[in-house]
Write a protein that holds these residues in place. Structure first.
Motif, PDB file in Angstrom:
ATOM      1  N   LYS A  37       0.842  -1.204   0.000  1.00 43.13           N
ATOM      2  CA  LYS A  37       0.000   0.000   0.000  1.00 43.13           C
ATOM      3  C   LYS A  37       0.878   1.255   0.000  1.00 43.13           C
ATOM      4  O   LYS A  37       0.572   2.237  -0.698  1.00 43.13           O
ATOM      5  CB  LYS A  37      -0.913  -0.020   1.239  1.00 43.13           C
ATOM      6  CG  LYS A  37      -1.878   1.133   1.323  1.00 43.13           C
ATOM      7  CD  LYS A  37      -2.908   1.111   0.210  1.00 43.13           C
ATOM      8  CE  LYS A  37      -3.929   2.215   0.360  1.00 43.13           C
ATOM      9  NZ  LYS A  37      -4.786   2.350  -0.835  1.00 43.13           N
ATOM     10  N   VAL A  38       1.955   1.209   0.764  1.00 42.36           N
ATOM     11  CA  VAL A  38       2.889   2.342   0.820  1.00 42.36           C
ATOM     12  C   VAL A  38       3.495   2.586  -0.576  1.00 42.36           C
ATOM     13  O   VAL A  38       3.580   3.730  -1.036  1.00 42.36           O
ATOM     14  CB  VAL A  38       4.005   2.081   1.863  1.00 42.36           C
ATOM     15  CG1 VAL A  38       5.172   3.037   1.682  1.00 42.36           C
ATOM     16  CG2 VAL A  38       3.428   2.208   3.276  1.00 42.36           C
ATOM     17  N   ALA A  39       3.884   1.513  -1.250  1.00 36.26           N
ATOM     18  CA  ALA A  39       4.465   1.651  -2.595  1.00 36.26           C
ATOM     19  C   ALA A  39       3.445   2.237  -3.570  1.00 36.26           C
ATOM     20  O   ALA A  39       3.778   3.068  -4.406  1.00 36.26           O
ATOM     21  CB  ALA A  39       4.964   0.290  -3.091  1.00 36.26           C
ATOM     22  N   VAL A  40       2.202   1.812  -3.444  1.00 35.48           N
ATOM     23  CA  VAL A  40       1.134   2.336  -4.314  1.00 35.48           C
ATOM     24  C   VAL A  40       0.940   3.830  -4.068  1.00 35.48           C
ATOM     25  O   VAL A  40       0.872   4.628  -5.014  1.00 35.48           O
ATOM     26  CB  VAL A  40      -0.201   1.579  -4.060  1.00 35.48           C
ATOM     27  CG1 VAL A  40      -1.370   2.288  -4.742  1.00 35.48           C
ATOM     28  CG2 VAL A  40      -0.097   0.140  -4.544  1.00 35.48           C
ATOM     29  N   GLU A  41       0.854   4.204  -2.795  1.00 36.78           N
ATOM     30  CA  GLU A  41       0.604   5.614  -2.464  1.00 36.78           C
ATOM     31  C   GLU A  41       1.779   6.499  -2.878  1.00 36.78           C
ATOM     32  O   GLU A  41       1.584   7.609  -3.376  1.00 36.78           O
ATOM     33  CB  GLU A  41       0.319   5.763  -0.954  1.00 36.78           C
ATOM     34  CG  GLU A  41      -0.990   5.119  -0.507  1.00 36.78           C
ATOM     35  CD  GLU A  41      -2.208   5.652  -1.257  1.00 36.78           C
ATOM     36  OE1 GLU A  41      -2.287   6.863  -1.495  1.00 36.78           O
ATOM     37  OE2 GLU A  41      -3.073   4.840  -1.642  1.00 36.78           O
ATOM     38  N   LEU A  42       2.998   6.030  -2.674  1.00 33.98           N
ATOM     39  CA  LEU A  42       4.176   6.815  -3.084  1.00 33.98           C
ATOM     40  C   LEU A  42       4.188   6.995  -4.603  1.00 33.98           C
ATOM     41  O   LEU A  42       4.554   8.056  -5.114  1.00 33.98           O
ATOM     42  CB  LEU A  42       5.470   6.133  -2.622  1.00 33.98           C
ATOM     43  CG  LEU A  42       5.760   6.191  -1.121  1.00 33.98           C
ATOM     44  CD1 LEU A  42       6.970   5.317  -0.791  1.00 33.98           C
ATOM     45  CD2 LEU A  42       6.003   7.612  -0.633  1.00 33.98           C
ATOM     46  N   SER A 117      -6.891   4.952   8.568  1.00 37.50           N
ATOM     47  CA  SER A 117      -6.145   5.742   9.560  1.00 37.50           C
ATOM     48  C   SER A 117      -4.723   5.208   9.730  1.00 37.50           C
ATOM     49  O   SER A 117      -3.770   5.979   9.829  1.00 37.50           O
ATOM     50  CB  SER A 117      -6.879   5.731  10.900  1.00 37.50           C
ATOM     51  OG  SER A 117      -7.027   4.397  11.356  1.00 37.50           O
ATOM     52  N   GLU A 118      -4.569   3.883   9.728  1.00 34.18           N
ATOM     53  CA  GLU A 118      -3.224   3.331   9.915  1.00 34.18           C
ATOM     54  C   GLU A 118      -2.365   3.501   8.657  1.00 34.18           C
ATOM     55  O   GLU A 118      -1.148   3.658   8.736  1.00 34.18           O
ATOM     56  CB  GLU A 118      -3.262   1.864  10.382  1.00 34.18           C
ATOM     57  CG  GLU A 118      -3.916   0.885   9.430  1.00 34.18           C
ATOM     58  CD  GLU A 118      -3.986  -0.542   9.989  1.00 34.18           C
ATOM     59  OE1 GLU A 118      -3.402  -0.816  11.058  1.00 34.18           O
ATOM     60  OE2 GLU A 118      -4.649  -1.376   9.339  1.00 34.18           O
ATOM     61  N   VAL A 119      -3.029   3.520   7.484  1.00 36.86           N
ATOM     62  CA  VAL A 119      -2.291   3.782   6.243  1.00 36.86           C
ATOM     63  C   VAL A 119      -1.767   5.217   6.257  1.00 36.86           C
ATOM     64  O   VAL A 119      -0.596   5.479   5.966  1.00 36.86           O
ATOM     65  CB  VAL A 119      -3.179   3.550   4.993  1.00 36.86           C
ATOM     66  CG1 VAL A 119      -2.469   4.025   3.727  1.00 36.86           C
ATOM     67  CG2 VAL A 119      -3.550   2.081   4.865  1.00 36.86           C
ATOM     68  N   ASN A 120      -2.643   6.158   6.648  1.00 35.01           N
ATOM     69  CA  ASN A 120      -2.230   7.569   6.703  1.00 35.01           C
ATOM     70  C   ASN A 120      -1.083   7.767   7.681  1.00 35.01           C
ATOM     71  O   ASN A 120      -0.125   8.484   7.401  1.00 35.01           O
ATOM     72  CB  ASN A 120      -3.421   8.446   7.098  1.00 35.01           C
ATOM     73  CG  ASN A 120      -4.479   8.484   6.015  1.00 35.01           C
ATOM     74  OD1 ASN A 120      -4.187   8.219   4.843  1.00 35.01           O
ATOM     75  ND2 ASN A 120      -5.708   8.793   6.388  1.00 35.01           N
TER      76      ASN A 120
END
Lengths: 132, 76
Positions: A37-42, A117-120
């Motif tokens: 998810k972090v890679a997607v958001e970045l 919330s935890e993703v943010n």
């Protein structure tokens, strides 16, 4: 039209700014899913380009050559087993930055579904880590 | 022999095609050089950064302009 734009974003042109390859472990745990998810958001933020980590282990020539074409390699692992980083190194690549989700405060285990919330919260930590 | 240049038509893609065509001409080999701008074709090869050179289905380079010496090496 929107679909065309979406597809165009999936392949980066080296004429653009430096290409930062993001390699998430995408493992079978909550932290592995968070890594992806972090890679997607970045990628959506334009801070890097999500790449196919499994293709490194599978020695897929297009993915290996694309990795050689990056300017910087960032491994994003869920836990201290650091499978993404090890896979890259085993294939002969030097990992410029290594992010481990558990080291940023998320405990391994629990549900595979991620809360917004935890993703943010994780994105804030990752962005701080990458800026340093 | 089929040589595909994958790219969106950018400066590096055009330069890559020029180098490949020059290598083919200097070696005097029979090869078809094709410019492929369809992004889906790149993805099908696992190529995520362009320009890329694919020779008979094998990805030789991605995200960089090859040297003419390197192209000749691939073709020999």
């Amino acid at each position: 039209m929107a679909e065309e734009l979406k597809m165009a974003e999936e392949v980066k042109c080296a004429c653009e700014a430096a290409i930062i390859g993001l390699y998430a472990c995408a493992g079978g745990s909550n932290v592995g899913q968070m890594a992806n998810k972090v890679a997607v958001e970045l990628t959506k933020q334009g801070k890097g380009k999500i790449m196919c980590t499994v293709g490194i282990g599978g020695a897929v020539s297009g993915i290996l050559k694309s990795t050689e074409g990056t300017d910087e390699i960032v491994a994003i692992d869920g836990c201290p087993l650091i499978c993404a980083k090890k896979s890259l190194e085993r294939a002969g690549f030097t990992v410029d930055k290594s992010i481990v989700i558990t080291e940023l405060g998320m405990k391994k285990g629990g549900s595979l579904d991620l809360e917004e919330s935890e993703v943010n919260e994780m994105m804030n930590k990752v962005e701080s880590t990458l800026d340093n | 022999m089929k040589i595909e240049i994958l790219g969106t038509g950018c400066a590096k893609c055009k330069k890559t095609k020029e180098i490949v065509e020059q290598a083919v001409a200097e070696l005097g080999i029979d090869a078809e050089v094709v410019k492929v701008e369809d992004i889906n074709a790149a993805l099908d090869y696992g190529v995520m950064i362009t320009p890329a050179v694919v020779i008979d289905g094998d990805v030789k380079i991605a995200g960089k302009i090859p040297t003419i010496e390197k192209v000749k090496e691939w073709l020999s």
